[in-house]
Design an enzyme around this catalytic site. Structure first.
Site: not given
Ligand code: NCD
Length: 306
Positions: A47-48, A75, A96, A124
């Site tokens: 999703r993100t 590498k 991320r 997040h």
């Molecule tokens: C979450 C995350 O990655 O923190 N999902 C998201 O970004 N929509 C929740 C999760 O991984 O459980």
């Protein structure tokens, strides 16, 4: 956008107003056609990552996706050099990383602004913003209509819970409750902070308690974060949101989940109007469009005409 802790009420009001009007007559607005977003995900995402890509393209911009598996990290290139390099290719980076704090530390290597898309069990921020927006839209655009919020699941590791809590501190009248999986209660630091910030101290239930489900306006569910537990063995989730559960909650109580889900929410409730976890995805694009628009305007890079 490295930490949710930097966000204030004024920013939220501007962001939500923009998110409300981000599509003009249902049409994606364009406008940032000369801008490039670089997605750099060192941890899985559906999703993100796609939501940022969809948001940027809806604004008319372009997207580069950095692939950790085929990169020079294999590498032995350092994270600092990788971030410095990636930052030469775009105007804004979405990052991320599985280690808490790494996204914030990476800003020193980057020549462009970084948006934190999740750092381990830390934060997040954009998920928290879209979660708050979902609550706000579900309660007639007024957080005063929201009083009791229950968090269910892995309340220890969930970065989405940690981040949303920081936004809820802007509304001290909200009472916070937890129903954690056994062994996954929020940390003492989190409990202390809620007690300091909210008018009422938080309450932690366990599943044997007789829980007053009808008082809740929002029930926010998370999966067990198996990848973050140090234990070789973990308990499987001991709470399931199913049709029977839904009989015990209010007619207007919303069920939220950042997704992905495992066994904690049964698909049998997906069509219940109170289940808003797919709506959260839709709102996520609007919030990220609004956010990108604000950030791209703010950090306008000098255009180099070749
Ligand atoms: C979450 C995350 O990655 O923190 N999902 C998201 O970004 N929509 C929740 C999760 O991984 O459980």
């Amino acid at each position: 956008m490295l930490s949710i802790k930097n966000i204030n009420q004024e920013f939220i009001e501007t962001l939500f107003l923009k998110a409300d009007t981000v599509y003009k007559d249902g049409i994606r607005p364009g406008g940032h056609y000369n801008k490039i977003l670089v997605n750099a995900f060192f941890e899985p995402s559906t999703r993100t990552q796609l939501s940022f890509e969809c948001a940027m393209k809806s604004l008319g911009g372009k997207v580069i996706n950095f692939n950790t598996n085929t990169s020079s990290i294999k590498k032995g290139e350092s994270l600092g050099d990788t971030i410095k390099t990636i930052s030469q290719y775009g105007d804004i980076m979405v990052l991320r990383h599985p280690t808490k704090g790494t996204v914030q530390d990476s800003q020193q290597y980057s020549d462009i602004p970084i948006i934190n898309a999740g750092d381990g069990d830390g934060e997040h921020p954009t998920q928290a913003l879209l979660d708050l927006y979902t609550i706000y839209k579900s309660y007639k655009n007024n957080m005063k209509n929201v009083v009791n919020i229950l968090f269910v699941g892995d309340c220890y590791h969930s970065r989405t819970i940690h981040s949303l809590l920081h936004l809820l501190y802007l509304y001290p009248h909200i009472c916070i409750y937890f129903l954690p999986y056994e062994g996954y209660a929020p940390s003492v630091e989190v409990i202390d902070e809620i007690s300091q910030r909210q008018t009422n101290s938080p309450i932690i239930f366990n599943k044997q308690d007789s829980i007053p489900f009808r008082i809740f306006d929002v029930i926010y569910v998370t999966r067990l974060q198996k990848e973050r537990t140090q234990l070789n063995e973990y308990n499987s989730p001991d709470i399931t949101i199913d049709e029977k559960f839904m009989e015990n909650i209010r007619e207007n109580c919303i069920i939220m989940h950042p997704l992905p889900r495992n066994e904690e929410i049964s698909t049998e409730i997906d069509k219940d109007p109170r289940a808003v976890y797919f709506k959260q995805i839709e709102y996520g694009v609007k919030i990220r469009m609004a956010l990108l628009d604000i950030l791209l305007n703010k950090f306008e890079k000098k255009l180099i005409i070749l």
